[in-house]
Design an enzyme around this catalytic site. Structure first.
Site, short mmCIF file in Angstrom:
data_model
loop_
_atom_site.label_atom_id
_atom_site.label_comp_id
_atom_site.label_asym_id
_atom_site.label_seq_id
_atom_site.Cartn_x
_atom_site.Cartn_y
_atom_site.Cartn_z
N LYS A 180 2.13 4.61 18.85
CA LYS A 180 1.33 3.85 17.88
C LYS A 180 2.27 3.06 16.97
CE LYS A 180 -0.78 3.75 13.58
NZ LYS A 180 -0.06 2.49 13.43
N GLU A 255 12.00 11.04 11.28
CA GLU A 255 12.99 10.13 10.69
C GLU A 255 12.32 9.54 9.47
OE1 GLU A 255 16.03 9.69 11.54
OE2 GLU A 255 16.14 10.56 13.54
N CYS A 289 15.72 2.11 6.02
CA CYS A 289 15.82 3.47 5.48
C CYS A 289 17.26 3.80 5.11
CB CYS A 289 15.32 4.46 6.51
SG CYS A 289 16.13 4.24 8.09
N GLU A 386 12.66 5.04 -3.35
CA GLU A 386 13.15 4.01 -2.43
C GLU A 386 12.72 2.64 -2.95
OE1 GLU A 386 11.50 5.18 1.46
OE2 GLU A 386 13.39 4.55 2.32
P1 NAP Z 1 4.61 4.63 6.65
O1 NAP Z 1 3.62 4.10 5.69
O2 NAP Z 1 4.88 6.09 6.64
O3 NAP Z 1 4.08 4.17 8.09
C1 NAP Z 1 4.79 4.48 9.26
C2 NAP Z 1 3.81 4.62 10.41
O4 NAP Z 1 2.92 5.70 10.13
C3 NAP Z 1 2.95 3.38 10.65
O5 NAP Z 1 2.74 3.23 12.03
C4 NAP Z 1 1.64 3.76 9.96
O6 NAP Z 1 0.52 3.12 10.48
C5 NAP Z 1 1.60 5.24 10.30
N1 NAP Z 1 0.66 6.00 9.47
C6 NAP Z 1 0.22 5.73 8.23
N2 NAP Z 1 -0.68 6.66 7.85
C7 NAP Z 1 -0.82 7.52 8.87
C8 NAP Z 1 -1.61 8.68 9.10
N3 NAP Z 1 -2.47 9.12 8.18
N4 NAP Z 1 -1.50 9.32 10.29
C9 NAP Z 1 -0.67 8.86 11.23
N5 NAP Z 1 0.11 7.76 11.08
C10 NAP Z 1 0.04 7.11 9.91
O7 NAP Z 1 6.01 3.93 6.52
P2 NAP Z 1 6.33 2.38 6.49
O8 NAP Z 1 5.99 1.86 5.14
O9 NAP Z 1 5.76 1.70 7.68
O10 NAP Z 1 7.91 2.40 6.70
C11 NAP Z 1 8.80 2.53 5.67
C12 NAP Z 1 9.29 3.96 5.58
O11 NAP Z 1 9.89 4.34 6.82
C13 NAP Z 1 10.39 4.11 4.54
O12 NAP Z 1 10.20 5.29 3.82
C14 NAP Z 1 11.66 4.19 5.38
O13 NAP Z 1 12.73 4.84 4.75
C15 NAP Z 1 11.18 4.93 6.58
N6 NAP Z 1 12.06 4.72 7.74
C16 NAP Z 1 12.87 5.74 8.15
C17 NAP Z 1 13.73 5.55 9.20
C18 NAP Z 1 14.63 6.65 9.67
O14 NAP Z 1 15.18 6.52 10.76
N7 NAP Z 1 14.81 7.73 8.93
C19 NAP Z 1 13.78 4.32 9.86
C20 NAP Z 1 12.95 3.29 9.42
C21 NAP Z 1 12.09 3.51 8.36
P3 NAP Z 1 -0.10 1.79 9.82
O15 NAP Z 1 0.95 0.76 9.94
O16 NAP Z 1 -1.29 1.53 10.66
O17 NAP Z 1 -0.43 2.13 8.40
#
Ligand code: NAP
Length: 485
Positions: A180, A255, A289, A386
């Site tokens: 997804k 991650e 991240c 962040e």
């Molecule tokens: P996010 O809001 O957590 O969303 C990530 C994914 O989770 C998206 O596909 C989102 O879908 C989905 N999601 C949201 N709510 C959900 C739920 N209730 N159940 C299942 N899936 C759900 O994060 P983001 O804003 O896209 O990304 C930024 C974050 O990712 C930052 O905190 C960053 O540090 C972290 N990150 C970490 C790494 C690493 O390797 N550690 C790498 C890259 C990014 P939708 O888009 O449909 O809402």
């Protein structure tokens, strides 16, 4: 600009080898963050579509797991070649939906291909053990087998390579997947379906669903056919997915968020540190991240570092990712811009000074000026939150221990960086920092050969390196008796 007819811009989900819409016919619009215009739509799928994809992946698992590691490696090499043959088109698509500069997008797509190739080889080395037996008449074997159906959820900041780190090891290990992608950047995720078809990967092995995050996520976590959830995204959603996966005791790889410190000691090469700082901060407009969130600079070089970082930051070219020479694109959406503004206002109200940028960019939309903030202090919000934007808060410290303590003062433990010319200090500081990834005199360190992953609330498990396939394998112990030895 890429046309809608592009073979990679798929406005459909990929389930069991077919391109399909949501059962209800509902769709979600996808926007180009640089232009604010709609690019196209994607299906608004939910539980039913996800369940169908899981069942297809489970059916495919029974035959895929029986293929030899070598057969899978051949197909993964074809997948690698399909990505590289289409690197330009995939990179343009990525820029269109995500906004990053084209050169960065090409780099990300190249990285995706590199992960696939790496795991094509690692799958052939998923060794078990023959263990010395304590019994003369029995033998002990330890084998590695694919976990099963994998649920993979990815974020918008690296819409291609975050899936590569999951689909690559999963397929190499003999697992099948239901992915997804993020709703804001779904096309780079759906492109994996086109690439899988081109590479000849059997139907049902790779499935991609878009739509309601909570419905898709709930089905992936609750369905007993899914044996592992692998997630890249925020710590908040990651924690929720771990809890939801508990009822069916799935493996989880997480991650999650970061709060990377970047320490510059008095004995550092300041020019090198500034160069590393720009790379570790402004890449992807600060939306990674592993982007530096907090700079800690020792007092002897503080003024020099701030002055040189201002100069380097003022030279960054902001613009649309598709324009030549762009080094910083837009932020993903208006709420990202508002968060950056809130954090800057919080800092200035507590005594920090904006010494470069600090405002929305003249280009309008979600463009923001590359920003430097001096005189940052630990009571400011970006000490714990962040930023996810092009803002460099710079804190001052006196002693080595104080710098390390400040760097560790966070729930996160993903990436960190430090600059020093002293060998003893290198080891003291490296051993004192509680982070999963450490750059010493380097600001960009990610590579497929090394294990990527955080400590503390930044995550569980590793992606990349020889460790990256382990989470997709179950270990079985077999004791063989009655051998008549
Ligand atoms: P996010 O809001 O957590 O969303 C990530 C994914 O989770 C998206 O596909 C989102 O879908 C989905 N999601 C949201 N709510 C959900 C739920 N209730 N159940 C299942 N899936 C759900 O994060 P983001 O804003 O896209 O990304 C930024 C974050 O990712 C930052 O905190 C960053 O540090 C972290 N990150 C970490 C790494 C690493 O390797 N550690 C790498 C890259 C990014 P939708 O888009 O449909 O809402």
């Amino acid at each position: 600009m890429l046309q809608k007819t592009s073979q990679f811009l798929r406005e459909a989900n990929y389930i069991d080898g077919a391109w399909v819409g949501a059962d209800s016919g509902a769709t979600v619009e996808v926007t180009n963050p640089a232009a604010g215009q709609t690019i196209g739509t994607i299906p608004k799928g939910g539980r039913t579509e996800t369940r169908r994809a899981i069942e297809a992946a489970d059916k495919a698992f029974h035959s895929w797991k029986k293929t030899s590691a070598n057969e899978r490696a051949v197909l993964l090499r074809k997948l690698h070649d399909a990505i590289m043959d289409n690197q330009d088109a995939l990179a343009e698509l990525l820029v269109l939906e995500q906004g990053k500069p084209l050169a960065e997008a090409k780099g990300e797509v190249g990285m995706s291909a590199a992960y696939v190739l790496w795991f094509a080889e690692e799958g052939r080395r998923a060794y078990g053990d023959l263990v010395p037996s304590p019994w003369a008449d029995r033998r002990i074997m330890v084998t590695k087998e694919p976990v099963g159906v994998i649920g993979a959820i990815t974020p918008w900041n690296f819409p291609s390579s975050m899936l590569a780190r999951k689909i690559g090891p999963a397929l190499a290990a003999g697992c099948t997947t239901v992915a997804k992608p993020a709703t804001q950047t779904p096309y780079s995720g759906l492109a994996w379906g086109v690439l899988a078809e081109e590479a000849g990967i059997p139907k049902g092995v790779v499935n991609i669903v878009t739509g309601s995050a909570s419905e898709i996520g709930d089905e992936l976590c609750e369905n007993p056919l899914v044996r592992k959830i692998t997630f890249t995204g925020s710590t908040e959603i990651g924690k929720m997915l771990i809890k939801k996966s508990a009822d069916t005791v799935k493996k989880v790889s997480m991650e999650l968020g970061g709060n990377a410190p970047f320490l510059v000691f008095d004995d550092a090469d300041v020019d090198r540190a500034v160069q590393g700082a720009v790379a570790a901060k402004y890449r992807n407009s600060g939306q990674t991240c592993v982007c530096t969130n907090r700079f800690f600079v020792q007092e002897g070089v503080y003024d020099q570092f701030v002055e040189k970082l201002i100069q380097a930051t003022n030279e960054l070219k902001v613009g649309s990712g598709l324009e030549d020479g762009t080094q910083q694109g837009p932020l993903i959406d208006q709420s990202a811009v508002e968060k950056v503004e809130e954090l800057i206002a919080d800092a200035t109200s507590k005594g920090a000074k904006v010494v470069a940028g600090g405002n929305r960019h003249a280009l309008g939309g979600t463009f923001f000026e590359p920003t430097v903030i001096s005189d940052a202090s630990p009571d400011m919000r970006f000490m714990q939150e962040e930023i996810f934007g092009p803002v460099s808060p710079i804190f001052r410290f006196k002693e080595e221990d104080e710098g390390v303590a400040l760097a560790n003062d966070t729930i996160f433990g993903l990436a960190c960086y430090f600059y020093t010319g002293d060998l003893g200090r290198t080891f003291r500081v490296m051993e004192g920092l509680r982070y999963g990834l450490i750059g010493v005199n380097e600001g960009i360190i990610t590579t497929v050969e090394a294990p990527f992953g955080g400590l503390k609330e930044s995550g569980l498990g590793k992606e990349g390196g020889h460790q990256g396939i382990e989470d997709y394998l179950d270990t079985k112990y077999v004791c063989i008796g009655g051998l008549g030895l």
